[in-house]
Design a protein around this motif. Structure first.
Motif, short mmCIF file in Angstrom:
data_model
loop_
_atom_site.label_atom_id
_atom_site.label_comp_id
_atom_site.label_asym_id
_atom_site.label_seq_id
_atom_site.Cartn_x
_atom_site.Cartn_y
_atom_site.Cartn_z
N LEU A 55 0.83 -1.21 0.00
CA LEU A 55 0.00 0.00 0.00
C LEU A 55 0.87 1.25 0.00
O LEU A 55 0.61 2.20 -0.72
N CYS A 56 1.91 1.27 0.82
CA CYS A 56 2.73 2.48 0.92
C CYS A 56 4.13 2.31 0.32
O CYS A 56 4.79 3.31 0.04
N VAL B 6 -1.47 4.70 4.16
CA VAL B 6 -2.60 4.52 3.25
C VAL B 6 -3.80 3.97 4.03
O VAL B 6 -4.93 4.46 3.91
N SER B 7 -3.56 2.96 4.86
CA SER B 7 -4.63 2.42 5.68
C SER B 7 -5.19 3.47 6.64
O SER B 7 -6.40 3.54 6.85
N ILE C 139 -7.67 5.59 5.04
CA ILE C 139 -8.95 4.87 4.90
C ILE C 139 -9.69 4.87 6.24
O ILE C 139 -10.88 5.22 6.30
N SER D 131 -11.06 8.30 7.05
CA SER D 131 -12.22 8.63 6.22
C SER D 131 -13.48 7.92 6.71
O SER D 131 -14.56 8.51 6.74
N ILE E 70 -9.02 -3.46 3.22
CA ILE E 70 -7.59 -3.18 3.16
C ILE E 70 -6.84 -4.44 2.69
O ILE E 70 -5.95 -4.37 1.84
N GLU F 233 -7.33 -4.95 -1.00
CA GLU F 233 -6.54 -4.03 -1.79
C GLU F 233 -5.08 -4.46 -1.83
O GLU F 233 -4.43 -4.40 -2.86
N THR G 43 -7.68 3.79 -5.80
CA THR G 43 -7.38 4.95 -4.97
C THR G 43 -8.02 4.78 -3.60
O THR G 43 -8.99 4.02 -3.45
N THR G 44 -7.49 5.49 -2.61
CA THR G 44 -8.10 5.42 -1.28
C THR G 44 -9.54 5.94 -1.34
O THR G 44 -10.41 5.42 -0.64
N THR G 45 -9.78 6.93 -2.18
CA THR G 45 -11.14 7.45 -2.33
C THR G 45 -12.09 6.36 -2.81
O THR G 45 -13.19 6.18 -2.28
N VAL H 89 -12.65 3.75 -0.02
CA VAL H 89 -13.56 4.26 1.01
C VAL H 89 -15.00 4.24 0.48
O VAL H 89 -15.93 3.85 1.21
#
Ligand SMILES: [Zn+2]
Length: 137
Positions: free
Chosen positions: A13-14, A30-31, A34, A37, A89, A92, A104-106, A109
């Protein structure tokens, strides 16, 4: 057992830290985006990574996240939502390793929100206490 899967030493992720379960779910930036959000969207204050204490293992982290109370609807809903976020997560992470694809994280979420609403529509009454209702209701 040798399955000839790629050995990714770094968090997918990162790409900045060695991958461990604790890093992936609790520390990875990154988590954390999420989780933050989802915290902003839900009524679950425990999901704010800025307030998390350092945990030595995932079960300690999980119980800190959702509380030890087993009787309230909010606690049960928080556990369901935390499982959904962790599962998302994990999916992903696997998508990036096995399919060389990135969301994307968007988008992640938004999919968590959609799945939570679907779970509520399917009868997850405790989850309904901490997330918004489906737009069709
Ligand atoms: Zn990471």
């Amino acid at each position: 057992m040798l399955r000839e899967w790629p050995n990714c030493y770094f968090c997918q992720l990162c790409l900045r830290n060695l991958e461990t379960g604790l890093h992936l779910f609790t520390v990875c930036p990154v988590s954390c985006i999420i989780w933050a959000s989802i915290r902003a969207w839900s009524h679950c204050p425990g999901m704010n990574p800025a307030n998390w204490e350092t945990a030595s293992d995932l079960s300690t982290w999980f119980f800190n996240l959702v509380g030890n109370s087993t009787s309230t609807a909010e606690a049960k809903g928080a556990r369901s939502l935390a499982i959904l976020v962790a599962w998302s997560i994990w999916c992903e992470r696997n998508r990036r390793i096995f399919y060389d694809a990135v969301k994307t994280t968007t988008r992640i979420v938004e999919e968590i929100k959609e799945n939570a609403r679907l779970w509520v529509s399917a009868g997850a009454k405790h989850l309904a206490t901490i997330v918004d209702r489906p737009s069709s209701e």
